[in-house]
Design a protein around this motif. Structure first.
Motif, PDB file in Angstrom:
ATOM      1  N   TYR A 192      91.537 116.683  74.918  1.00  0.00           N
ATOM      2  CA  TYR A 192      91.670 115.484  74.818  1.00  0.00           C
ATOM      3  C   TYR A 192      91.293 115.467  76.270  1.00  0.00           C
ATOM      4  O   TYR A 192      89.346 114.729  77.219  1.00  0.00           O
ATOM      5  CB  TYR A 192      92.185 114.758  74.761  1.00  0.00           C
ATOM      6  N   LYS A 193      91.151 116.406  77.829  1.00  0.00           N
ATOM      7  CA  LYS A 193      91.113 115.349  79.070  1.00  0.00           C
ATOM      8  C   LYS A 193      89.580 115.697  79.496  1.00  0.00           C
ATOM      9  O   LYS A 193      88.826 115.268  80.332  1.00  0.00           O
ATOM     10  CB  LYS A 193      91.759 116.194  80.004  1.00  0.00           C
ATOM     11  N   ASP A 194      89.344 116.660  78.347  1.00  0.00           N
ATOM     12  CA  ASP A 194      87.328 116.730  78.808  1.00  0.00           C
ATOM     13  C   ASP A 194      86.539 116.331  78.199  1.00  0.00           C
ATOM     14  O   ASP A 194      85.956 115.880  78.971  1.00  0.00           O
ATOM     15  CB  ASP A 194      87.983 118.194  78.781  1.00  0.00           C
ATOM     16  N   LEU A 195      86.984 115.511  77.355  1.00  0.00           N
ATOM     17  CA  LEU A 195      86.242 114.272  76.105  1.00  0.00           C
ATOM     18  C   LEU A 195      86.686 113.573  77.173  1.00  0.00           C
ATOM     19  O   LEU A 195      85.223 112.480  78.049  1.00  0.00           O
ATOM     20  CB  LEU A 195      86.957 114.097  75.338  1.00  0.00           C
ATOM     21  N   VAL A 196      87.331 112.338  77.969  1.00  0.00           N
ATOM     22  CA  VAL A 196      87.862 111.714  78.791  1.00  0.00           C
ATOM     23  C   VAL A 196      87.232 111.819  80.117  1.00  0.00           C
ATOM     24  O   VAL A 196      86.530 110.586  80.045  1.00  0.00           O
ATOM     25  CB  VAL A 196      89.018 111.485  79.226  1.00  0.00           C
TER      26      VAL A 196
ATOM     27  N   ARG B 179      96.923 106.074  77.049  1.00  0.00           N
ATOM     28  CA  ARG B 179      98.675 106.112  76.465  1.00  0.00           C
ATOM     29  C   ARG B 179      97.979 107.390  75.466  1.00  0.00           C
ATOM     30  O   ARG B 179      99.114 108.222  74.696  1.00  0.00           O
ATOM     31  CB  ARG B 179      98.314 104.817  74.736  1.00  0.00           C
ATOM     32  N   GLN B 180      96.787 108.008  75.126  1.00  0.00           N
ATOM     33  CA  GLN B 180      96.826 109.155  74.388  1.00  0.00           C
ATOM     34  C   GLN B 180      97.648 110.111  75.090  1.00  0.00           C
ATOM     35  O   GLN B 180      97.843 111.008  73.965  1.00  0.00           O
ATOM     36  CB  GLN B 180      95.150 109.142  74.168  1.00  0.00           C
TER      37      GLN B 180
ATOM     38  N   LYS C 288      92.743 104.897  60.351  1.00  0.00           N
ATOM     39  CA  LYS C 288      93.428 105.516  61.070  1.00  0.00           C
ATOM     40  C   LYS C 288      94.700 105.887  60.454  1.00  0.00           C
ATOM     41  O   LYS C 288      95.909 105.717  59.725  1.00  0.00           O
ATOM     42  CB  LYS C 288      93.846 104.203  61.861  1.00  0.00           C
ATOM     43  N   GLN C 289      94.375 107.143  60.024  1.00  0.00           N
ATOM     44  CA  GLN C 289      95.706 107.458  59.502  1.00  0.00           C
ATOM     45  C   GLN C 289      96.382 108.982  60.465  1.00  0.00           C
ATOM     46  O   GLN C 289      96.643 108.591  62.181  1.00  0.00           O
ATOM     47  CB  GLN C 289      95.006 108.126  58.693  1.00  0.00           C
ATOM     48  N   GLY C 290      97.255 110.046  59.894  1.00  0.00           N
ATOM     49  CA  GLY C 290      97.710 111.348  60.663  1.00  0.00           C
ATOM     50  C   GLY C 290      96.381 111.412  61.807  1.00  0.00           C
ATOM     51  O   GLY C 290      95.849 111.601  61.462  1.00  0.00           O
ATOM     52  N   GLY C 291      97.397 111.588  62.885  1.00  0.00           N
ATOM     53  CA  GLY C 291      96.458 112.295  64.420  1.00  0.00           C
ATOM     54  C   GLY C 291      95.833 113.623  64.104  1.00  0.00           C
ATOM     55  O   GLY C 291      96.192 114.437  62.867  1.00  0.00           O
ATOM     56  N   TRP C 292      94.370 113.632  64.401  1.00  0.00           N
ATOM     57  CA  TRP C 292      94.244 115.307  64.561  1.00  0.00           C
ATOM     58  C   TRP C 292      94.590 115.809  65.544  1.00  0.00           C
ATOM     59  O   TRP C 292      95.154 115.490  66.710  1.00  0.00           O
ATOM     60  CB  TRP C 292      93.002 115.275  64.321  1.00  0.00           C
ATOM     61  N   PRO C 293      94.836 117.522  65.853  1.00  0.00           N
ATOM     62  CA  PRO C 293      95.195 118.805  66.083  1.00  0.00           C
ATOM     63  C   PRO C 293      94.183 118.741  67.335  1.00  0.00           C
ATOM     64  O   PRO C 293      92.728 118.504  67.033  1.00  0.00           O
ATOM     65  CB  PRO C 293      95.488 119.452  65.653  1.00  0.00           C
ATOM     66  N   MET C 294      94.719 118.890  68.612  1.00  0.00           N
ATOM     67  CA  MET C 294      93.548 119.034  69.323  1.00  0.00           C
ATOM     68  C   MET C 294      94.784 119.244  70.969  1.00  0.00           C
ATOM     69  O   MET C 294      95.501 118.401  71.279  1.00  0.00           O
ATOM     70  CB  MET C 294      93.222 117.770  69.970  1.00  0.00           C
ATOM     71  N   GLU C 295      94.082 119.997  71.813  1.00  0.00           N
ATOM     72  CA  GLU C 295      94.782 120.492  72.822  1.00  0.00           C
ATOM     73  C   GLU C 295      94.466 118.984  74.070  1.00  0.00           C
ATOM     74  O   GLU C 295      93.525 118.869  74.567  1.00  0.00           O
ATOM     75  CB  GLU C 295      94.066 122.239  73.792  1.00  0.00           C
ATOM     76  N   LEU C 296      96.040 119.323  74.948  1.00  0.00           N
ATOM     77  CA  LEU C 296      95.798 118.479  76.281  1.00  0.00           C
ATOM     78  C   LEU C 296      94.335 118.051  76.775  1.00  0.00           C
ATOM     79  O   LEU C 296      93.744 117.785  77.479  1.00  0.00           O
ATOM     80  CB  LEU C 296      96.821 118.399  76.813  1.00  0.00           C
ATOM     81  N   SER C 297      94.343 119.638  77.051  1.00  0.00           N
ATOM     82  CA  SER C 297      93.080 119.959  78.103  1.00  0.00           C
ATOM     83  C   SER C 297      91.707 118.983  77.168  1.00  0.00           C
ATOM     84  O   SER C 297      90.480 119.040  78.418  1.00  0.00           O
ATOM     85  CB  SER C 297      92.950 121.424  78.284  1.00  0.00           C
TER      86      SER C 297
END
Length: 514
Positions: free
Chosen positions: A458-462, A497-498, A447-456
């Motif tokens: 991430y919602k698609d993966l969920v 939370r993400q 668990k290190q620094g976050g990786w860039p990703m668009e909110l849309s």
């Protein structure tokens, strides 16, 4: 008259002669006090007690009596003087002997120091020789035969016997080729008649000599549940990046836990597809059971220790592998760790990216979303298709193994209450729940620094992960292995939370594993 005068003169001379020596001896010892007989001050006496004959007595009438006393004391003094001289010689001899002892002690101490230094130097030299000898052995492992040499089986087996490194084992395997087969040995299957009522010691010895899975299965029938643990006892089948390394390291401190050569053997996955794979460390069932399951030590110890395989790539194989393992070892317990799927695949991708593993890491300038997307596809030709879902694989395990032999652990619940979860696992496995007296450590975390990703994105993966997660929760609830609602609620919490904490108002996120 003349005769009388000569006689008296001779008497006086004798008395005077005796007195001259005796009185002086008494004077030298203080035998006379100031009130005793008076001696003339002109006496010239030596330290040895002798005086010149010119001395005279003050009173003739006391001369003879004094002479007798002096003669007696003279003898005593001479005796004491001789003894004193002897004592002085003895003292000098004692001092000289003491000095000899002191010198000898000093010499012995110096000699011991020298000898100790020689011993230390000799031990250091011996250690260097042993180290050099061991180094020579290790070097000799790889240099006995040229690559691709045609050697006989006996020489190749001897080469394998001396191996101490995985590279040597792999080279020995190439020498052996397909010329060695671990077939069922006659003594394994014919020593005891089927269904024989054997004593425990005989059954354990039968197990210890097994080289095949069929032999182990028959030995299990002979043992008939009379030992604390079975052989093998359980499989820690998965999933990757779900704290399996941390739990395995924690259990290694437990006195009933017998770990193998490595955490993961991959015997039923990578070894089955390619025996020459770099991740396949055992080259036969016998080697697998002896090095990873510790067959001989476990049997010799009366199966008082747990034996297991912790290859976490087994879980994803689902129904085919579950069927195979149940046919081989229908008694084993299955332990499965599951984690919120998106977080798990982020950690999975990060691990293989750091290891520079092409095909599993995130390379070629791909964004994180592009790397994770194949894991959540329904169907596809890519190798990673469907690896982000648990429900289908778990259904295969539930199909073959009864639920009382399966333990499901949720990663998020382990984070919430590690002591309770680990204690429940020990009870399930039949281990002493009070041991070991240490705290579970978080190992192998990325668990290190976050990786860039668009909110849309991430919602698609969920959206892809939620239906399979809901089905998984239903399977667990129906089987009585977990509370489906609580299970799903923990994962919903992670997703929300993400999106709320790791994304800004412009819809840009820095996502990370939980």
């Amino acid at each position: 008259m003349k005769r009388k005068r000569r006689k008296s003169r001779r008497t006086i001379e004798i008395v005077g002669y005796v007195t001259s020596f005796s009185i002086i001896a008494l004077l030298s010892t203080g035998a006379f006090s100031s009130t005793g007989p008076h001696l003339d001050d002109s006496f010239d006496c030596t330290s040895s007690g002798g005086c010149r004959r010119s001395m005279r007595t003050a009173k003739k009438t006391d001369g003879f009596q004094v002479a007798l006393s002096a003669k007696k004391h003279d003898k005593e003094m001479k005796l004491k003087a001789s003894q004193g001289s002897a004592n002085d010689d003895d003292d000098r001899e004692v001092i000289h002997f003491s000095q000899k002892i002191t010198t000898a002690d000093d010499d012995m101490l110096k000699r011991k120091k020298v000898e100790k230094g020689d011993i230390i130097e000799e031990e250091a030299t011996l250690q260097q020789r042993v180290k050099h000898k061991n180094k020579s052995k290790l070097e000799k492992e790889m240099e006995d035969f040229p690559e691709g040499a045609e050697i006989d089986v006996t020489s190749a087996l001897e080469y394998l016997r001396r191996c101490r490194r995985f590279e040597c084992i792999q080279k020995a395997h190439r020498y052996l080729g397909n010329r060695v087969h671990y077939d069922i040995k006659a003594e394994e299957m014919e020593d005891l008649p089927q269904g024989a009522n054997t004593d425990l010691g005989t059954a354990l010895e039968y197990l210890r000599r097994c080289h095949t899975f069929d032999c182990v299965k028959k030995a299990h029938e002979y043992l008939n549940g009379r030992t604390r643990f079975n052989f093998p006892h359980f499989f820690l089948a998965g999933w990757q990046k779900c704290a399996t390394t941390s739990v395995n390291a924690y259990f290694r401190h437990h006195p009933q836990y017998m770990w193998g050569l490595r955490k993961e053997s991959h015997w039923f996955t990578q070894c089955k597809s390619d025996i020459n794979s770099m991740n396949c460390y055992a080259k036969s069932p016998s080697q697998y059971m002896r090095e990873f399951l510790r067959l001989e030590e476990a049997a010799a110890g009366g199966l008082e220790h747990i034996t297991f395989d912790a290859s976490v790539d087994y879980a994803q194989k689902g129904e085919p592998l579950a069927s195979e393992l149940y046919n081989l070892f229908p008694w084993i317990k299955i332990v499965l760790f599951l984690r919120e799927p998106i977080s798990r695949m982020i950690s999975y991708s990060r691990m293989y990216t750091e290891k520079n593993h092409t095909g599993k890491g995130c390379f070629d300038g791909l964004a994180l979303y592009d790397c994770l997307s194949p894991f959540f596809q329904e169907h596809g030709e890519q190798q990673r298709s469907g690896h982000g879902h648990y429900d289908e694989a778990l259904e295969g395990w539930l199909k073959h193994f009864p639920t009382h032999q399966i333990k499901i652990i949720q990663f998020e619940e382990l984070q919430e209450d590690p002591n309770r979860v680990v204690t429940e696992l020990k009870v399930f496995l039949g281990m002493d729940p009070n041991l070991p007296d240490i705290v579970l450590q978080n190992l192998n975390s990325r668990k290190q620094g976050g990786w860039p990703m668009e909110l849309s994105q991430y919602k698609d993966l969920v959206a892809r992960a939620r239906p399979h997660s809901e089905r998984l929760a239903s399977l667990l609830d129906t089987a009585g292995l977990a509370d489906g609602k609580k299970w799903l609620a923990r994962w919903e919490f992670v997703w929300n939370r993400q999106m709320m904490e790791d994304c800004d108002a412009q819809g840009q996120c820095l996502v990370n594993s939980n």
